[in-house]
Write a protein that holds these residues in place. Structure first.
Motif, PDB file in Angstrom:
ATOM      1  N   MET A   1      14.672  19.447  -8.342  1.00 62.97           N
ATOM      2  CA  MET A   1      16.129  19.286  -8.434  1.00 62.97           C
ATOM      3  C   MET A   1      16.846  20.627  -8.452  1.00 62.97           C
ATOM      4  N   GLY A   2      18.013  20.667  -7.802  1.00 61.42           N
ATOM      5  CA  GLY A   2      18.846  21.867  -7.788  1.00 61.42           C
ATOM      6  C   GLY A   2      20.093  21.673  -8.634  1.00 61.42           C
ATOM      7  N   ASP A   3      20.869  22.727  -8.798  1.00 61.34           N
ATOM      8  CA  ASP A   3      22.096  22.682  -9.614  1.00 61.34           C
ATOM      9  C   ASP A   3      23.139  21.731  -9.044  1.00 61.34           C
ATOM     10  N   ASP A   4      23.122  21.509  -7.737  1.00 63.47           N
ATOM     11  CA  ASP A   4      24.132  20.683  -7.090  1.00 63.47           C
ATOM     12  C   ASP A   4      23.733  19.204  -7.019  1.00 63.47           C
ATOM     13  N   ALA A   5      22.572  18.849  -7.598  1.00 61.67           N
ATOM     14  CA  ALA A   5      22.055  17.490  -7.432  1.00 61.67           C
ATOM     15  C   ALA A   5      22.173  16.660  -8.700  1.00 61.67           C
ATOM     16  N   CYS A   6      22.444  15.370  -8.518  1.00 60.80           N
ATOM     17  CA  CYS A   6      22.467  14.384  -9.598  1.00 60.80           C
ATOM     18  C   CYS A   6      21.470  13.290  -9.220  1.00 60.80           C
ATOM     19  N   ILE A   7      20.847  12.692 -10.214  1.00 59.32           N
ATOM     20  CA  ILE A   7      19.844  11.666  -9.934  1.00 59.32           C
ATOM     21  C   ILE A   7      20.118  10.423 -10.770  1.00 59.32           C
ATOM     22  N   ARG A   8      19.800   9.258 -10.181  1.00 61.14           N
ATOM     23  CA  ARG A   8      19.890   7.997 -10.910  1.00 61.14           C
ATOM     24  C   ARG A   8      18.738   7.099 -10.485  1.00 61.14           C
ATOM     25  N   ALA A   9      18.440   6.109 -11.325  1.00 61.76           N
ATOM     26  CA  ALA A   9      17.383   5.142 -11.033  1.00 61.76           C
ATOM     27  C   ALA A   9      17.944   3.996 -10.207  1.00 61.76           C
ATOM     28  N   LYS A  10      17.059   3.387  -9.417  1.00 66.53           N
ATOM     29  CA  LYS A  10      17.425   2.170  -8.701  1.00 66.53           C
ATOM     30  C   LYS A  10      16.287   1.174  -8.866  1.00 66.53           C
ATOM     31  N   MET A  11      16.624  -0.116  -8.766  1.00 65.36           N
ATOM     32  CA  MET A  11      15.641  -1.173  -8.979  1.00 65.36           C
ATOM     33  C   MET A  11      15.963  -2.361  -8.090  1.00 65.36           C
ATOM     34  N   LYS A  12      14.901  -3.043  -7.648  1.00 65.19           N
ATOM     35  CA  LYS A  12      15.026  -4.300  -6.916  1.00 65.19           C
ATOM     36  C   LYS A  12      14.207  -5.359  -7.642  1.00 65.19           C
ATOM     37  N   HIS A  13      14.774  -6.551  -7.731  1.00 58.46           N
ATOM     38  CA  HIS A  13      14.052  -7.703  -8.293  1.00 58.46           C
ATOM     39  C   HIS A  13      14.597  -8.958  -7.640  1.00 58.46           C
ATOM     40  N   ARG A  14      13.714  -9.695  -6.977  1.00 58.27           N
ATOM     41  CA  ARG A  14      14.078 -10.944  -6.301  1.00 58.27           C
ATOM     42  C   ARG A  14      15.295 -10.802  -5.396  1.00 58.27           C
ATOM     43  N   GLY A  15      15.305  -9.747  -4.600  1.00 58.06           N
ATOM     44  CA  GLY A  15      16.368  -9.544  -3.626  1.00 58.06           C
ATOM     45  C   GLY A  15      17.665  -8.976  -4.184  1.00 58.06           C
ATOM     46  N   LYS A  16      17.732  -8.765  -5.490  1.00 59.43           N
ATOM     47  CA  LYS A  16      18.934  -8.203  -6.102  1.00 59.43           C
ATOM     48  C   LYS A  16      18.679  -6.730  -6.434  1.00 59.43           C
ATOM     49  N   SER A  17      19.674  -5.885  -6.169  1.00 62.95           N
ATOM     50  CA  SER A  17      19.542  -4.447  -6.408  1.00 62.95           C
ATOM     51  C   SER A  17      20.386  -4.026  -7.603  1.00 62.95           C
ATOM     52  N   TYR A  18      19.859  -3.029  -8.328  1.00 64.10           N
ATOM     53  CA  TYR A  18      20.539  -2.471  -9.495  1.00 64.10           C
ATOM     54  C   TYR A  18      20.467  -0.949  -9.416  1.00 64.10           C
ATOM     55  N   ILE A  19      21.456  -0.273 -10.003  1.00 63.84           N
ATOM     56  CA  ILE A  19      21.422   1.187 -10.115  1.00 63.84           C
ATOM     57  C   ILE A  19      21.868   1.572 -11.517  1.00 63.84           C
ATOM     58  N   SER A  20      21.348   2.703 -12.000  1.00 60.45           N
ATOM     59  CA  SER A  20      21.773   3.223 -13.297  1.00 60.45           C
ATOM     60  C   SER A  20      22.916   4.193 -13.090  1.00 60.45           C
ATOM     61  N   LYS A  21      23.443   4.710 -14.180  1.00 58.33           N
ATOM     62  CA  LYS A  21      24.410   5.793 -14.090  1.00 58.33           C
ATOM     63  C   LYS A  21      23.640   7.066 -13.754  1.00 58.33           C
ATOM     64  N   TYR A  22      24.340   8.058 -13.229  1.00 59.50           N
ATOM     65  CA  TYR A  22      23.689   9.327 -12.913  1.00 59.50           C
ATOM     66  C   TYR A  22      23.321  10.065 -14.190  1.00 59.50           C
ATOM     67  N   LEU A  23      22.168  10.712 -14.178  1.00 59.75           N
ATOM     68  CA  LEU A  23      21.693  11.518 -15.299  1.00 59.75           C
ATOM     69  C   LEU A  23      22.380  12.871 -15.255  1.00 59.75           C
ATOM     70  N   ASP A  24      23.085  13.232 -16.327  1.00 60.35           N
ATOM     71  CA  ASP A  24      23.682  14.560 -16.462  1.00 60.35           C
ATOM     72  C   ASP A  24      24.502  14.985 -15.264  1.00 60.35           C
ATOM     73  N   CYS A  25      25.424  14.161 -14.819  1.00 57.87           N
ATOM     74  CA  CYS A  25      26.185  14.514 -13.619  1.00 57.87           C
ATOM     75  C   CYS A  25      27.661  14.586 -13.903  1.00 57.87           C
TER      76      CYS A  25
END
Length: 129
Positions: free
Chosen positions: A105-129
């Protein structure tokens, strides 16, 4: 007897009103609520630094399920998604599933988790962004 009922009624009304005034629960940094649990991105290195990042799902109710977990990296400067990958698919055990990956990871980057379950998608909030 009437006085006791009136006092009890007043106490109930006061308790009910204080519950309604409680502040809303804020999602922890890097996390987001799903239908039945929490999806989170964490790192001992913190955001914006190279290190091992963990995408995890903690289910707080219901049976064990199979989830696909991954991550998205967004560039703060442009807002573009620079990388979006799936890490793998796993069945929860005691309501929990996670994958880790070392990322540069660089200083300009933000990361978040994503998940799929039974065709439905979810995302978390960005970590430290």
């Amino acid at each position: 007897m009437k006085r006791q009922l009136a006092t009890a009624g007043t106490v109930i009304v006061l308790l009910a009103s204080t519950v309604g005034m409680a502040p809303p629960v804020k999602d922890p940094d890097g996390c987001g609520q799903t239908d039945r649990g929490w999806l989170c991105m964490t790192s001992p290195a913190g955001g914006h630094r190279p290190g091992v990042y963990k995408a995890s799902y903690a289910r707080h109710r219901g049976a064990e399920i199979t989830v696909t977990l991954g991550y998205q990296i967004r560039m703060k400067r442009t807002g573009d998604i620079a990388e979006s990958k799936w890490l793998g698919t796993k069945k929860t055990r005691n309501g929990y599933a996670a994958f880790t990956k070392r990322l540069p990871m660089g200083d300009d980057a933000c990361i978040r988790a994503k998940m799929k379950h039974r065709g439905k998608s979810y995302i978390s909030k960005y970590l430290d962004c």
